[in-house]
Design an enzyme around this catalytic site. Structure first.
Site, PDB file in Angstrom:
ATOM      1  N   GLU A 296       9.604  76.192  24.135  1.00  0.00           N
ATOM      2  CA  GLU A 296       8.777  75.082  23.657  1.00  0.00           C
ATOM      3  C   GLU A 296       7.341  75.535  23.369  1.00  0.00           C
ATOM      4  O   GLU A 296       6.718  75.081  22.411  1.00  0.00           O
ATOM      5  CB  GLU A 296       8.790  73.929  24.664  1.00  0.00           C
ATOM      6  CG  GLU A 296      10.130  73.224  24.793  1.00  0.00           C
ATOM      7  CD  GLU A 296      10.573  72.521  23.515  1.00  0.00           C
ATOM      8  OE1 GLU A 296       9.758  72.394  22.585  1.00  0.00           O
ATOM      9  OE2 GLU A 296      11.743  72.103  23.443  1.00  0.00           O
TER      10      GLU A 296
ATOM     11  N   CYS B 170      19.180  52.354  10.017  1.00  0.00           N
ATOM     12  CA  CYS B 170      17.912  52.877   9.507  1.00  0.00           C
ATOM     13  C   CYS B 170      17.253  51.892   8.546  1.00  0.00           C
ATOM     14  O   CYS B 170      17.744  51.656   7.437  1.00  0.00           O
ATOM     15  CB  CYS B 170      18.144  54.217   8.819  1.00  0.00           C
ATOM     16  SG  CYS B 170      16.619  54.974   8.208  1.00  0.00           S
TER      17      CYS B 170
ATOM     18  N   ASP C 132       8.443  65.118  19.154  1.00  0.00           N
ATOM     19  CA  ASP C 132       7.872  66.201  18.353  1.00  0.00           C
ATOM     20  C   ASP C 132       7.844  65.746  16.891  1.00  0.00           C
ATOM     21  O   ASP C 132       8.092  64.580  16.585  1.00  0.00           O
ATOM     22  CB  ASP C 132       8.649  67.506  18.547  1.00  0.00           C
ATOM     23  CG  ASP C 132      10.025  67.489  17.903  1.00  0.00           C
ATOM     24  OD1 ASP C 132      10.487  66.409  17.458  1.00  0.00           O
ATOM     25  OD2 ASP C 132      10.664  68.557  17.833  1.00  0.00           O
TER      26      ASP C 132
ATOM     27  N   CYS D 245      21.228  61.196   3.982  1.00  0.00           N
ATOM     28  CA  CYS D 245      21.548  59.936   4.648  1.00  0.00           C
ATOM     29  C   CYS D 245      23.050  59.688   4.785  1.00  0.00           C
ATOM     30  O   CYS D 245      23.491  59.037   5.735  1.00  0.00           O
ATOM     31  CB  CYS D 245      20.884  58.773   3.908  1.00  0.00           C
ATOM     32  SG  CYS D 245      19.077  58.851   3.912  1.00  0.00           S
TER      33      CYS D 245
ATOM     34  N   CYS E 168      17.788  64.493   8.721  1.00  0.00           N
ATOM     35  CA  CYS E 168      16.655  63.624   8.374  1.00  0.00           C
ATOM     36  C   CYS E 168      15.443  64.501   8.048  1.00  0.00           C
ATOM     37  O   CYS E 168      14.397  64.433   8.689  1.00  0.00           O
ATOM     38  CB  CYS E 168      16.363  62.668   9.529  1.00  0.00           C
ATOM     39  SG  CYS E 168      15.321  61.258   9.075  1.00  0.00           S
TER      40      CYS E 168
ATOM     41  N   CYS F 135      24.224  60.957   8.066  1.00  0.00           N
ATOM     42  CA  CYS F 135      23.439  60.589   9.254  1.00  0.00           C
ATOM     43  C   CYS F 135      24.203  59.604  10.136  1.00  0.00           C
ATOM     44  O   CYS F 135      24.669  58.564   9.657  1.00  0.00           O
ATOM     45  CB  CYS F 135      22.111  59.974   8.820  1.00  0.00           C
ATOM     46  SG  CYS F 135      21.075  59.489  10.221  1.00  0.00           S
TER      47      CYS F 135
ATOM     48  N   TYR G   2       3.935  66.596  25.299  1.00  0.00           N
ATOM     49  CA  TYR G   2       5.225  66.897  24.682  1.00  0.00           C
ATOM     50  C   TYR G   2       6.010  67.937  25.482  1.00  0.00           C
ATOM     51  O   TYR G   2       7.186  67.725  25.802  1.00  0.00           O
ATOM     52  CB  TYR G   2       5.050  67.380  23.235  1.00  0.00           C
ATOM     53  CG  TYR G   2       6.321  68.010  22.743  1.00  0.00           C
ATOM     54  CD1 TYR G   2       7.436  67.224  22.474  1.00  0.00           C
ATOM     55  CD2 TYR G   2       6.458  69.394  22.643  1.00  0.00           C
ATOM     56  CE1 TYR G   2       8.645  67.786  22.086  1.00  0.00           C
ATOM     57  CE2 TYR G   2       7.654  69.970  22.252  1.00  0.00           C
ATOM     58  CZ  TYR G   2       8.739  69.168  21.975  1.00  0.00           C
ATOM     59  OH  TYR G   2       9.934  69.732  21.614  1.00  0.00           O
TER      60      TYR G   2
END
Length: 343
Positions: free
Chosen positions: A43, A210, A142, A201, A194, A204, A124
């Protein structure tokens, strides 16, 4: 948690169980949680850097320093040299300080609050490590999550002001169990489906939920503020050679590229141009210009080569064999300047 939020979490986790990315710092869905050292290290490296760029650095770090105690015991200059090329060098200094704090404590803190006390660990990273390594419920946001959530709820306020609303909505859909998998699923969804442009889409798992898709233009989210022009700075780097070795200095610990080996330069910074004054008198030849973009400014760095027979530098520095220059751990800017001088 509302029925809609439960449905989002369930659909996303089901998708993740089949489509999780294979990453060297990650445990697959259903496996025991990964070593917190590997989660934390990845990270820190991934901040403002791509997964593809981080992977070889992560492999080298974990080969040389397989656990936090090994990293804590490593000489600082070796860690900084191994970090060269990843950028944002304050992360490397904080990495060393945090490793030493964890080693002295005997283990990683297992809560967000405890993790926040480590050098360089903000909201984060603390949330990501708590959720992924310790199975704590944490709200992990994030850039990928920002994009997914802003589209999912069609949040029309521009960044950065919309981030508070993004966090509230992410909290609302984060499940009490498997929140680490949920966070990684959100990251994977943003990285592979995304995406910033041309989101896929039709693939997804959250398409039916959405709001941006229902509006017909998901790519407009998140709404970005107008770009500000970066200042353009001018500076110089000085290439001084003796007996097949080049003169390198150590930059001051605080400031741009702090603590790194580098070619001597003329004091350029984010706030001002360099003064153009060479470190020694002599005949200098211009070898070209290196253009480099920092977060807050762009730099044109003139590469100046000292002609043979001129005076040599004094003071703090070291002669580094040109044949072994790759082992010096020069930041990208000065590695490019060296290539220009050698060319």
């Amino acid at each position: 948690m509302t029925a809609s939020a439960q449905s989002i979490a369930s659909d996303l986790l089901s998708w993740y169980d089949s489509h999780a990315r294979v990453l060297p710092w990650r445990s697959p869905p259903g496996a025991p949680a990964p070593d917190p050292y590997r989660v934390w290290l990845s990270e820190v490296m991934l901040q403002q850097t791509t997964t593809a760029a981080v992977a070889p650095y992560f492999a080298e770090f974990t080969r040389r320093w397989p656990d936090v105690d090994a990293l804590a015991a490593a000489p600082e200059e070796e860690v900084m040299a191994a970090w060269a090329g990843l950028g944002y060098y304050s992360r490397a200094r904080n990495l060393i300080a945090a490793a030493r704090a964890v080693s002295a404590h005997g283990a990683f803190p297992d809560s967000e609050a405890g993790l926040r006390e480590l050098p360089g660990v903000g909201a984060y990273i603390a949330a990501a490590v708590a959720a992924i390594a310790f199975n704590r419920r944490a709200v992990v946001v994030d850039a990928n999550v920002e994009r997914v959530v802003s589209r999912l709820f069609a949040l029309s306020d521009p960044l950065p002001g919309v981030r508070k609303a993004i966090r509230v909505h992410t909290d609302a859909i984060t499940p009490d169990v498997r929140s680490g998998d949920f966070a990684q699923a959100m990251m994977d969804l943003g990285a592979t489906i995304c995406t910033p442009r041309d989101p896929r889409c039709l693939l997804c798992p959250l398409a039916d939920d959405c709001a941006a898709r229902l509006q017909g233009d998901p790519a407009q989210y998140p709404v970005k503020p107008a770009k500000k022009a970066k200042p353009q700075r001018q500076g110089a780097a000085w290439w001084i050679v003796r007996d097949e070795a080049v003169w390198l200095v150590r930059r001051e610990e605080k400031g741009m590229l702090g603590g790194m080996r580098a070619l001597p330069s003329d004091g350029w910074s984010a706030r001002a141009d360099g003064d153009g004054m060479p470190p020694v008198a002599g005949e200098w030849r211009r070898a070209g210009v290196v253009r480099h973009s920092f977060t807050h400014f762009d730099l044109d760095l003139a590469v100046m080569v000292l002609a043979e027979g001129s005076s040599m530098p004094t003071g703090g520095g070291e002669w580094w064999p040109i044949a072994d220059l790759q082992q010096a751990g020069l930041p990208t800017l000065f590695a490019k300047a060296a290539q220009r001088a050698l060319a």
